[in-house]
Design an enzyme around this catalytic site. Structure first.
Site, PDB file in Angstrom:
ATOM      1  N   TYR A  33      -1.037  -2.849 -11.269  1.00 43.89           N
ATOM      2  CA  TYR A  33      -1.924  -3.054 -12.412  1.00 43.89           C
ATOM      3  C   TYR A  33      -3.249  -2.364 -12.197  1.00 43.89           C
ATOM      4  CZ  TYR A  33      -4.838  -6.450  -9.877  1.00 43.89           C
ATOM      5  OH  TYR A  33      -5.709  -7.044  -8.998  1.00 43.89           O
ATOM      6  N   LYS A 143      -2.567  -1.399  -5.747  1.00 37.46           N
ATOM      7  CA  LYS A 143      -2.983  -2.532  -6.582  1.00 37.46           C
ATOM      8  C   LYS A 143      -1.746  -3.220  -7.165  1.00 37.46           C
ATOM      9  CE  LYS A 143      -6.821  -3.493  -9.803  1.00 37.46           C
ATOM     10  NZ  LYS A 143      -7.655  -4.265  -8.876  1.00 37.46           N
ATOM     11  N   LEU A 200      -8.517  -2.141  -1.143  1.00 38.50           N
ATOM     12  CA  LEU A 200      -8.299  -1.400  -2.375  1.00 38.50           C
ATOM     13  C   LEU A 200      -9.460  -0.434  -2.574  1.00 38.50           C
ATOM     14  CD1 LEU A 200      -6.496  -1.249  -5.000  1.00 38.50           C
ATOM     15  CD2 LEU A 200      -8.340  -2.571  -6.060  1.00 38.50           C
TER      16      LEU A 200
END
Length: 281
Positions: A33, A143, A200
């Site tokens: 996502y 992610k 991330l």
């Protein structure tokens, strides 16, 4: 519309939407996502988010059902349908639909989109943090939809009266937060964890680094420890939902507050960039 959902060409208010039981997200959380803010019907840093979205899908061999440009146009079309232009714009792709099987389902993935009203914090009020051991897997740079450890850590923070949880690995290395990146100001420079497989690569993180360099603030993308976190001049928390927050407390102990002038310089510059990119028409 107040909220808006999308699933493979179907639109509706979020409470009206339904998903097939055989979507692989139901069995395995098999998808990726991305998300970011919209202000005044303008999606902030959309190209950067879409690039990261497609990269996450590619790293997991998920076949995208749309091109980057098609997704960009679809997201803007949906934003334009909303009652307010200040939104949280979320999108994900799952591997596909099929009877439960660990082997990959062949064919293009399923595209989901969710829009809801949201405002970006101005970052003036400080937040409180807790620390939590990072027990996640070793692909944090992707992610993915597998966010159980982040959900558990966020709930722990909430019960402790805090707004975010800071993850650390064995040996005390700080990685990131449950749903944000975390950075420190040390000796007048920004120190932020490197973009390896343990964090991330945040879009807001990238904007923070670029802004610091623009402002003449030295940047060090190197690992740092819990000890350095607690001793930092300032502790910054960034995400696409909150571009530049700062902490005043971690695990009940006061932190930061030692370089407020530099903190304000960075905060105001980042908010200024956001407002300039999303003007009211």
């Amino acid at each position: 519309m107040k909220t808006l959902g999308y699933y493979n060409g179907k639109y509706g208010e979020l409470e009206e939407m339904s998903i097939p039981m055989n979507d692989r997200v139901c069995w395995f959380g098999d998808g990726v996502y991305d998300a970011g803010p919209s202000r005044n019907y303008k999606i902030f840093a959309i190209d950067e988010h879409i690039d990261r979205f497609f990269n996450s899908a590619g790293l997991l061999d998920i076949e995208m059902p749309v091109t980057k440009e098609e997704l960009k146009e679809l997201l803007q079309e949906m934003v334009n349908k909303m009652d307010t232009g200040n939104l949280f714009v979320y999108y994900q792709v799952t591997r596909g639909t099929g009877v439960r099987d660990h082997a990959y389902t062949k064919g293009p993935g399923n595209l989901w989109i969710m829009l809801k009203p949201a405002e970006i914090s101005d970052g003036i009020e400080p937040i409180k943090l807790i620390t939590v051991e990072d027990t996640r897997f070793l692909h944090c740079n992707i992610k993915t939809l597998n966010l159980i450890p982040s959900c558990v850590a966020t709930e722990k923070a909430k019960k402790a009266g805090c707004q975010e949880a800071v993850f650390y690995r064995a040996g005390g290395r700080v990685t990131e937060c449950a749903h944000s990146n975390v950075h420190i100001i040390k000796d007048g420079k920004l120190v932020t964890a490197p973009t390896d497989n343990l964090i991330l690569p945040g879009i807001a993180r990238a904007h923070l680094i670029r802004m610091c360099k623009k402002l003449g603030v030295p940047v060090s993308e190197t690992p740092y420890t819990l000890k350095e976190l607690f001793e930092a001049e300032e502790v910054l928390v960034t995400s696409s939902s909150n571009l530049c927050l700062h902490a005043c407390e971690i695990d009940g102990k006061p932190v930061g507050g030692k370089n407020p002038e530099l903190l304000e310089k960075i905060r105001s510059a980042l908010l200024g960039e956001f407002y300039e990119a999303t003007p009211e028409e």
